[in-house]
Motif scaffolding. Sequence first.
Motif, PDB file in Angstrom:
ATOM      1  N   UNK A 388       0.991  -1.323   0.043  1.00  0.00           N
ATOM      2  CA  UNK A 388      -0.023  -0.003   0.119  1.00  0.00           C
ATOM      3  C   UNK A 388       1.007   1.430  -0.055  1.00  0.00           C
ATOM      4  N   UNK A 389       2.064   1.255   0.729  1.00  0.00           N
ATOM      5  CA  UNK A 389       2.660   2.356   0.715  1.00  0.00           C
ATOM      6  C   UNK A 389       3.467   2.435  -0.886  1.00  0.00           C
ATOM      7  N   UNK A 390       3.862   1.406  -1.341  1.00  0.00           N
ATOM      8  CA  UNK A 390       4.610   1.406  -2.587  1.00  0.00           C
ATOM      9  C   UNK A 390       3.470   1.805  -3.703  1.00  0.00           C
ATOM     10  N   UNK A 391       2.130   1.445  -3.664  1.00  0.00           N
ATOM     11  CA  UNK A 391       1.233   1.710  -4.485  1.00  0.00           C
ATOM     12  C   UNK A 391       1.139   3.375  -4.708  1.00  0.00           C
ATOM     13  N   UNK A 392       1.170   3.883  -3.336  1.00  0.00           N
ATOM     14  CA  UNK A 392       1.280   5.277  -3.107  1.00  0.00           C
ATOM     15  C   UNK A 392       2.320   6.216  -3.790  1.00  0.00           C
ATOM     16  N   UNK A 393       3.515   5.513  -3.603  1.00  0.00           N
ATOM     17  CA  UNK A 393       4.677   6.125  -3.874  1.00  0.00           C
ATOM     18  C   UNK A 393       4.950   6.037  -5.134  1.00  0.00           C
ATOM     19  N   UNK A 394       4.689   4.762  -5.984  1.00  0.00           N
ATOM     20  CA  UNK A 394       5.006   4.438  -7.271  1.00  0.00           C
ATOM     21  C   UNK A 394       4.170   5.141  -8.231  1.00  0.00           C
ATOM     22  N   UNK A 395       2.895   5.429  -7.919  1.00  0.00           N
ATOM     23  CA  UNK A 395       1.955   6.186  -8.764  1.00  0.00           C
ATOM     24  C   UNK A 395       2.400   7.824  -8.328  1.00  0.00           C
ATOM     25  N   UNK A 396       3.288   8.226  -9.087  1.00  0.00           N
ATOM     26  CA  UNK A 396       4.211   9.449  -8.867  1.00  0.00           C
ATOM     27  C   UNK A 396       3.453  10.529  -8.580  1.00  0.00           C
ATOM     28  N   UNK A 400      -2.109  14.066  -6.541  1.00  0.00           N
ATOM     29  CA  UNK A 400      -2.733  15.251  -7.095  1.00  0.00           C
ATOM     30  C   UNK A 400      -3.849  14.415  -7.813  1.00  0.00           C
ATOM     31  N   UNK A 401      -3.594  13.192  -8.447  1.00  0.00           N
ATOM     32  CA  UNK A 401      -4.880  12.629  -9.054  1.00  0.00           C
ATOM     33  C   UNK A 401      -5.832  11.986  -8.296  1.00  0.00           C
ATOM     34  N   UNK A 402      -5.412  11.540  -7.113  1.00  0.00           N
ATOM     35  CA  UNK A 402      -6.704  11.198  -5.930  1.00  0.00           C
ATOM     36  C   UNK A 402      -6.005  11.319  -4.466  1.00  0.00           C
ATOM     37  N   UNK A 403      -6.154  12.526  -4.202  1.00  0.00           N
ATOM     38  CA  UNK A 403      -5.645  12.712  -2.889  1.00  0.00           C
ATOM     39  C   UNK A 403      -6.198  12.104  -1.747  1.00  0.00           C
ATOM     40  N   UNK A 404      -7.650  11.985  -1.662  1.00  0.00           N
ATOM     41  CA  UNK A 404      -8.166  11.292  -0.707  1.00  0.00           C
ATOM     42  C   UNK A 404      -7.984   9.839  -0.534  1.00  0.00           C
ATOM     43  N   UNK A 405      -8.112   9.194  -1.924  1.00  0.00           N
ATOM     44  CA  UNK A 405      -7.604   7.523  -2.069  1.00  0.00           C
ATOM     45  C   UNK A 405      -6.179   7.510  -1.589  1.00  0.00           C
ATOM     46  N   UNK A 406      -5.270   8.531  -1.892  1.00  0.00           N
ATOM     47  CA  UNK A 406      -3.860   8.292  -1.463  1.00  0.00           C
ATOM     48  C   UNK A 406      -3.655   8.366  -0.057  1.00  0.00           C
ATOM     49  N   UNK A 407      -4.212   9.347   0.720  1.00  0.00           N
ATOM     50  CA  UNK A 407      -4.103   9.282   2.094  1.00  0.00           C
ATOM     51  C   UNK A 407      -4.551   8.367   2.889  1.00  0.00           C
ATOM     52  N   UNK A 408      -5.801   7.698   2.412  1.00  0.00           N
ATOM     53  CA  UNK A 408      -6.619   6.207   2.828  1.00  0.00           C
ATOM     54  C   UNK A 408      -5.632   5.293   2.676  1.00  0.00           C
ATOM     55  N   UNK A 409      -4.943   5.066   1.482  1.00  0.00           N
ATOM     56  CA  UNK A 409      -3.916   3.983   1.239  1.00  0.00           C
ATOM     57  C   UNK A 409      -2.765   3.830   2.207  1.00  0.00           C
ATOM     58  N   UNK A 410      -2.183   5.291   2.350  1.00  0.00           N
ATOM     59  CA  UNK A 410      -1.033   5.488   3.129  1.00  0.00           C
ATOM     60  C   UNK A 410      -1.550   5.321   4.764  1.00  0.00           C
ATOM     61  N   UNK A 411      -2.638   5.656   5.165  1.00  0.00           N
ATOM     62  CA  UNK A 411      -3.408   5.458   6.148  1.00  0.00           C
ATOM     63  C   UNK A 411      -3.425   3.962   6.755  1.00  0.00           C
ATOM     64  N   UNK A 412      -3.733   3.179   5.834  1.00  0.00           N
ATOM     65  CA  UNK A 412      -4.073   1.713   5.983  1.00  0.00           C
ATOM     66  C   UNK A 412      -2.657   0.980   5.983  1.00  0.00           C
ATOM     67  N   UNK A 413      -1.741   1.557   5.346  1.00  0.00           N
ATOM     68  CA  UNK A 413      -0.215   0.965   5.431  1.00  0.00           C
ATOM     69  C   UNK A 413       0.235   1.166   6.832  1.00  0.00           C
TER      70      UNK A 413
END
Length: 497
Positions: A388-396, A400-413
Motif C-alpha cells: 500500500x505504501x509502494x502503490x502510493x509512492x510508485x504512482x508518482x 494530485x490524481x486522487x488525494x483522498x484515496x492516497x491518504x487512505x491508502x497510506x493510512x491503512x499502510x
Amino acid sequence: MRKYKFLFAISVIAIGLMSVLLASINEKKAEKEQLLAVPQIEKKWETKSEEFRKHYPRETDSWKQTKNSDNIDDMLKAHPEMVVLWAGYPFSKDYNAPRGHFYAIDDVSNTLRTAAPVDKESGPLPSACWTCKSPDVPRIMDEQGNSEYFTGKWAKYGADIVNPVGCLDCHNPKTMELQIGRSYLNDALKAEGKSPTFENATQQDMRTLVCAQCHVEYYFKKTPLENGKVAMAVTLPWADGTTVEDMEKYYDNIEFSDWVHQISKTPMLKAQHPEYETWKTGAHGRNNVSCADCHMPYTQEGGIKYTDHKIGNPLENMDKTCMNCHRVSEKSLLANIQDKKIRKDDLNQRALEQLVAAHLEAGKAWELGATQEEMKDILTDIRHAQWRWDFSAASHSAFFHAPEETLKTLGTALDKVANARIKLAKILAKYGASDYVAPVITDKKQAQELIGLPMEKLIEEKKEFTNGLLQEWKKEAEEKGLFNPKSREGIENKTSY
C-alpha cells in the motif's frame, strides 16, 4: 487632379494590403488543409519519431522538448529507507524519479537494475522490461508474436529496441488515429469488465487508454509455451478490480510475490506505476478528464491548433490546462495542491520509517529462532503494508490524481505495519530481545552497506557494459536502419552513480 491621384494611391495601397491579407489567409487555409489531410508514413512500423516531423512538425518538435526534463533525481538518496524496503530486489541498487519520454531507452539501459549483461543471452532481467520504453516493442510484438517477445532476457533485444517512447506508441501511422499496440491492456480491460475496451472506446477514452498501456500496475506472469520456452508475460492484475485492495486480493489469491525480502523473509509485492488506476478513483477520472486533457493540452500557433506533445507537469502550463475548468486563481489552486502534497509527504515518511523498523525487527526475530508459524501473520501485515505504501509512492502523482484515496491508502499502510510491529514486540520479548532497537537509516550508502550490496563492483560492471556491449547494440541497430545516431547528438549521459 491632385485629389484623384491621392485617391488612386490610397486604392493601390489598399488593394496591395488586401492581396497580402488574402495570400496569408490562403496560406493558412492551405496549411490547415495539409494538416487535416493524413499523409502516408512510408513504413508500417516506423519507430523513429523524427521521421514523422516532415508531416507533423509542431507535434514532433513539442515531443522533442521532453528531453528538457533531463535531471537525475536520486530517490534512494532522498529516501534511503527505500534501500532497506527493497532489500534483495534490484530497486535497492538504483532508483531515480522518472524523466521525460525522450530518455526512456537511456534510463533503462543505464540503470543498475538491468545490471551488466555480456551478451544477448545473459541476465538478470527478462525481455519484458523493455515493454513500456519504446515503439520498437509493438513492432516486435507484431513481427514475432507476443509470446516470443516475452521470452528470453532483457539483453535479447538490445540492438532492436533503440528508440524512446514516441509517435508509434500511440498513433496508427496510416490514419494517425489513436491506437494501442500492447494487447495485454485490452485483456485486462475485458477481465475487469467495467472500463471501455478497445472495441467500444470513445475518442475521449482513447486519450487516456494510450497512456494506460504503460502507466499501470503489472507483473510478469510465468507462462510455459508449447515450444518449451517460458514467457514472462506482462499481465495487469485487474480481474478483481483496480483498487489497491482489489489487486492485493488478486495477488494473494494466486500466491504471487515479486521477491522474498532479504531481511524479513516476507514474500513481497513491488508496485510499478499505477497512475491509471489511481486516476480512476479521483475527481478527474470520475469525470472522464483524460490524461491528454491535462498533460497534452491543445496549443494555438497562429491559425493552427495542435496537441502539445511535451508531456510533463500540467502545473507548468496552467492557463492551457487547469484554468480551462477551474474557476479559481492559479495562486489559490497551487496552494491547495501544495497542502495535499505536504499531507501525503508526511504520511509517506512515517510509513517508510515504520516499514524499515518492521523489516529489521522481523530479521532479528528470525535470527533469534522465531518459527514460521509465529511469523506468518506478521509477514502478511508487512507485505500488505508495503504494497500500500509502494502503490502510493510508485504512482508518482497520486496525491494530485486522487488525494483522498492516497491518504487512505497510506493510512491503512501505517495501520498494518503498526500491527506487525506490535506482534513483533511480543516475539522479540519471548526470545529475550525486548530491548532491541532497529538502526535508524540516515543515508543511502549506510543503507546499501547494511543490506550488503557491493556497490563499487556493480558500478564498475555497469560502466564496462555501457562502454562496451551497449555501444555495439547501437552500431548494430544503425546498420539495421532502426536507429539514427543524430537523434541523440548533444545528449549528456546522466546517472545517479
